[in-house]
Design an enzyme around this catalytic site. Structure first.
Site, PDB file in Angstrom:
ATOM      1  N   HIS A   1       0.871  -1.179   0.000  1.00 12.71           N
ATOM      2  CA  HIS A   1       0.000   0.000   0.000  1.00 12.71           C
ATOM      3  C   HIS A   1       0.901   1.220   0.000  1.00 12.71           C
ATOM      4  O   HIS A   1       2.068   1.143   0.326  1.00 12.71           O
ATOM      5  CB  HIS A   1      -0.905   0.013   1.226  1.00 12.71           C
ATOM      6  CG  HIS A   1      -1.751  -1.211   1.333  1.00 12.71           C
ATOM      7  ND1 HIS A   1      -2.889  -1.375   0.605  1.00 12.71           N
ATOM      8  CD2 HIS A   1      -1.591  -2.337   2.059  1.00 12.71           C
ATOM      9  CE1 HIS A   1      -3.420  -2.560   0.892  1.00 12.71           C
ATOM     10  NE2 HIS A   1      -2.645  -3.164   1.771  1.00 12.71           N
TER      11      HIS A   1
ATOM     12  N   ASN B   1       8.180  -7.830   1.398  1.00  9.83           N
ATOM     13  CA  ASN B   1       6.954  -7.040   1.382  1.00  9.83           C
ATOM     14  C   ASN B   1       7.018  -6.040   2.520  1.00  9.83           C
ATOM     15  O   ASN B   1       7.310  -6.426   3.662  1.00  9.83           O
ATOM     16  CB  ASN B   1       5.729  -7.920   1.609  1.00  9.83           C
ATOM     17  CG  ASN B   1       5.404  -8.817   0.456  1.00  9.83           C
ATOM     18  OD1 ASN B   1       6.278  -9.228  -0.296  1.00  9.83           O
ATOM     19  ND2 ASN B   1       4.137  -9.140   0.320  1.00  9.83           N
TER      20      ASN B   1
END
Length: 183
Positions: free
Chosen positions: A83, A100
């Protein structure tokens, strides 16, 4: 076939290697756009004119998107920013491949104490939203850092880290189903 680091980063999102045109089409997503600009800046960093151009463009998008990741930061292929928004990574930090990193994460330098320095993060590490990793510590391979964890100590391979202070649990497949499309 040999793929560029940008293609490997974008592979993490789509699960397939993309052409340059397909990559540019995906740059409407702020997190992918920032990865693209970061990698271009890293590639041209030491070149006088084009390097300066990319540094200025990257700086603009650091402010616009809230990503504070510098081109000096060593980040392995297959970076995935899930995000966009409010992400801080110290330029001296080292991050492995297939990692990630979620929104709100801070990977920071400690300026005093026994852990003075910056983190080194291994391969296949999943860092959840608002996690904080601080100091001269090593995060091993295949580690899941849970949301809101505060990590100031070394974490061995194959672990899950939760809480503040961090509690470390051993788990062989810690990032299974969290890190997809590995390169």
């Amino acid at each position: 076939m040999s793929y560029s680091i940008i293609q490997k980063d974008f592979y993490r999102e789509s699960g397939r290697y993309l052409s340059s045109f397909q990559i540019l089409k995906k740059c409407f997503s702020p997190n992918l756009h920032y990865i693209y600009l970061l990698r271009k800046t890293q590639r041209h960093y030491k070149k006088p004119v084009i390097g300066l151009f990319y540094k200025l463009i990257l700086r603009h998008y650091q402010i616009k998107y809230g990503f504070q990741i510098y081109p000096e930061t060593q980040i392995g292929e297959g970076l995935y920013l899930g995000h966009w928004g409010q992400l801080v990574i110290n330029p001296k930090a080292k991050i492995g491949k297939n990692c990630n990193i979620a929104q709100g994460v801070t990977i920071a330098q400690a300026n005093r104490g026994k852990n003075e320095g910056v983190p080194i993060i291994g391969d296949e590490v999943w860092i959840g939203p608002n996690a904080v990793i601080v100091g001269n510590i090593t995060i091993g391979n295949n580690v899941l850092v849970a949301p809101n964890a505060y990590v100031t100590t070394d974490v061995p391979d194959n672990s899950i880290v939760v809480g503040n202070p961090a509690v470390i649990s051993s788990k062989a497949n810690a990032t299974e189903n969290y890190i997809n499309n590995k390169v």
